[in-house]
Design a protein around this motif. Structure first.
Motif, PDB file in Angstrom:
ATOM      1  N   GLY A 241      -1.963  -7.772 -12.496  1.00  0.00           N
ATOM      2  CA  GLY A 241      -1.911  -6.020 -12.682  1.00  0.00           C
ATOM      3  C   GLY A 241      -2.575  -5.614 -10.912  1.00  0.00           C
ATOM      4  O   GLY A 241      -3.411  -6.151 -10.354  1.00  0.00           O
ATOM      5  N   ALA A 242      -2.982  -4.435 -11.417  1.00  0.00           N
ATOM      6  CA  ALA A 242      -3.541  -3.709 -10.676  1.00  0.00           C
ATOM      7  C   ALA A 242      -3.682  -1.729 -11.562  1.00  0.00           C
ATOM      8  O   ALA A 242      -3.278  -1.786 -12.547  1.00  0.00           O
ATOM      9  N   SER A 243      -4.302  -1.433 -11.011  1.00  0.00           N
ATOM     10  CA  SER A 243      -4.754   0.303 -11.284  1.00  0.00           C
ATOM     11  C   SER A 243      -4.950   1.194 -10.788  1.00  0.00           C
ATOM     12  O   SER A 243      -4.987   1.287 -10.228  1.00  0.00           O
ATOM     13  N   VAL A 244      -4.489   2.375 -11.397  1.00  0.00           N
ATOM     14  CA  VAL A 244      -4.087   3.959 -10.993  1.00  0.00           C
ATOM     15  C   VAL A 244      -5.441   4.635 -10.884  1.00  0.00           C
ATOM     16  O   VAL A 244      -4.992   5.161 -12.674  1.00  0.00           O
ATOM     17  N   TRP A 245      -6.093   5.432 -11.015  1.00  0.00           N
ATOM     18  CA  TRP A 245      -7.210   6.536 -10.934  1.00  0.00           C
ATOM     19  C   TRP A 245      -7.012   7.774 -10.064  1.00  0.00           C
ATOM     20  O   TRP A 245      -6.619   7.426  -9.334  1.00  0.00           O
ATOM     21  N   CYS A 246      -5.512   8.565 -10.957  1.00  0.00           N
ATOM     22  CA  CYS A 246      -5.128   9.252 -10.256  1.00  0.00           C
ATOM     23  C   CYS A 246      -4.767  10.416 -11.589  1.00  0.00           C
ATOM     24  O   CYS A 246      -3.956  10.182 -12.115  1.00  0.00           O
ATOM     25  N   ARG A 247      -5.525  11.575 -11.264  1.00  0.00           N
ATOM     26  CA  ARG A 247      -5.293  13.401 -12.320  1.00  0.00           C
ATOM     27  C   ARG A 247      -3.519  13.536 -11.828  1.00  0.00           C
ATOM     28  O   ARG A 247      -3.057  14.312 -13.138  1.00  0.00           O
ATOM     29  N   ASP A 248      -3.151  13.642 -10.888  1.00  0.00           N
ATOM     30  CA  ASP A 248      -1.259  13.863 -10.788  1.00  0.00           C
ATOM     31  C   ASP A 248      -0.862  12.992 -11.347  1.00  0.00           C
ATOM     32  O   ASP A 248      -0.352  11.972 -11.093  1.00  0.00           O
TER      33      ASP A 248
END
Length: 482
Positions: free
Chosen positions: A414-421
């Motif tokens: 797994g992985a996570s992405v934290w991005c407003r766009d």
């Protein structure tokens, strides 16, 4: 509870479960409470004869259970869920002792385990028309394997075993669960309690160490193995299964990365990233083990992350009833291994930030939340999965560079992405070589989402409707129409 109050769990006894009945053992072992290091109950060790008997009972039960209807299986799954709900206090109390979890975490685990049975009572695989013309219809059907061996890990014993057991039962298989020898108790007791609502031999439990697991994987009467655990053990299991060409599901380790971009609101993101790192003290397969923060936000992120850990994850070492998602390491080997990461970082001169009270000289497998600030990419704490409350936080500037750094061979779960766009977030997520990517949320598998590892993180998968295909053989019926 006062110090002189009787322990309501002191008289609980544990057995293997074979052919619908509890079974004792000539040999046993004890596990210690990770909070106090006090000895817990005797746990029976299954013999080779116990395994042979369990396989025979499972194969006998399969002759009927394998032909059961989806409605009949749904009724049983709901009844098993009811067993968990009815025994929540007992099972949560046992989980607290063997895993070190707080009461609120243990209760959550029992409820979540029950939910998996309820979910799979509503999901089934239907026949599907694969092809049709004027002359031919091809129908795909899904048939159970027979007896499935399920080998469960120690971090979430009831949840992760229930994924396997519920999937097996929902598809008409019989299942033998082998719990981790570090956490045998809740699974053994649950299996025993569930017997009155199940046909004998459909759900059995055998406790033991690696030797029991190896016999299970090599047994010619077991058609399929589902395992959750480390890469090294998964490789040995696959090799053992090759002798009888067993089908396998391997959910293996994940050195998961979290990527934080430059456009996020740190006030919102920092607490969520911290939860993704430190739930159950980081002892979760999809916990964020490495955090990559854009260089323009790095200093602010690090300061906020440190402050949040001090406020939220300062462990309440002496109170398991405190509503905390943090706790001790669940066993001494994992404690020593995780402590080795911290010592290696200090020996190498990296910046190590300890948040909370050191527990030197005190009982229990406690490591306080620990940040390693911007260690090199080839450091042990970055290259290997810590499986504990040790969080390396690194800087990045170029997207291609951070994707390359995130995509390690042992980081395919797994992985996570934290991005407003949102568009940018999905673009980054699609480049991460993992079975699951969590976008703007802490990593936590969902019951309806297929969950599988890529690269060294696994073979096959579970959860969701697609996960049931891992527990079935697909048969194609070619039907002449004229």
């Amino acid at each position: 509870m006062g110090s002189n109050a009787p322990d309501p769990l002191s008289q609980v006894e544990f057995s293997n479960v074979v052919g619908g009945r509890p079974r004792g053992a000539a040999e046993s072992h004890r596990v210690v409470d990770p909070r106090t290091e006090a000895d817990l109950w005797e746990a029976p060790t299954a013999s080779a004869r116990d395994l042979d008997d369990a396989v025979e009972a499972g194969r006998a039960a399969f002759r009927t259970w394998g032909r059961s209807t989806p409605a009949e299986r749904a009724a049983v799954l709901n009844a098993v869920a009811g067993v968990l709900y009815d025994n929540e206090d007992l099972l949560a109390g046992i989980l607290m002792r063997e895993t070190g979890k707080s009461r609120i975490m243990a209760q959550m685990e029992v409820k979540r385990a029950a939910f998996h049975y309820e979910y799979y009572a509503t999901v089934q695989l239907e026949d599907e028309i694969q092809y049709e013309d004027d002359d031919l219809q091809i129908v795909g059907t899904h048939e159970p394997y027979g007896v499935i061996g399920a080998i469960s890990p120690w971090n979430f014993p009831l949840i992760l075993s229930s994924v396997k057991v519920a999937s097996a039962l929902a598809t008409g298989n019989c299942v033998i669960i082998k719990p981790s020898p570090f956490t045998p108790y809740a699974i053994l007791k649950f299996c025993e309690l569930a017997q009155p609502v199940l046909p004998a031999g459909v759900f059995q439990a055998l406790n033991g160490g690696a030797d029991v697991g190896e016999r299970l994987t090599r047994h010619p009467g077991v058609a399929h193995i589902s395992f959750t655990g480390t890469i090294a053990v998964g490789q040995r299991i696959m090799a053992a299964c090759a002798g009888t060409l067993k089908k396998v599901i391997l959910e293996l380790a994940g050195n998961d990365a979290a990527v934080v971009t430059d456009d996020v609101d740190l006030g919102v993101v920092v607490p969520k990233v911290a939860l993704g790192c430190l739930l159950h003290a980081g002892q979760m397969c999809v916990a964020s083990k490495r955090v990559y923060v854009h260089a323009s936000r790095y200093d602010d992120f690090l300061a906020r992350f440190r402050a949040h850990l001090a406020e939220t994850y300062a462990a309440t070492y002496d109170d398991a009833d405190a509503p905390s998602v943090f706790g001790p390491l669940s066993n001494r080997p994992n404690f020593e291994r995780c402590r080795g990461f911290v010592e290696d970082c200090r020996d190498k001169g990296y910046e190590v930030i300890t948040v909370g009270e050191e527990q030197e000289g005190k009982k229990g497998f406690w490591i306080p939340p620990t940040i390693v600030a911007n260690p090199p990419e080839d450091s042990l704490v970055v290259r290997e999965e810590q499986f504990g409350p040790v969080v390396p936080i690194m800087k990045w500037e170029d997207e291609e560079d951070v994707i390359a750094r995130a995509n390690l061979d042992n980081a395919g779960l797994g992985a996570s992405v934290w991005c407003r766009d949102a568009v940018r977030a999905r673009k980054l997520a699609r480049q991460l070589e993992t079975g699951t990517v969590f976008i703007n949320q802490p990593p936590q598998p969902h019951h309806a989402g297929y969950f599988a590892g890529q690269k060294l993180s696994g073979v096959g998968g579970e959860l969701g409707k697609q996960g049931l295909l891992s527990y079935c053989q697909t048969k194609s019926l070619h039907i002449a129409k004229r």
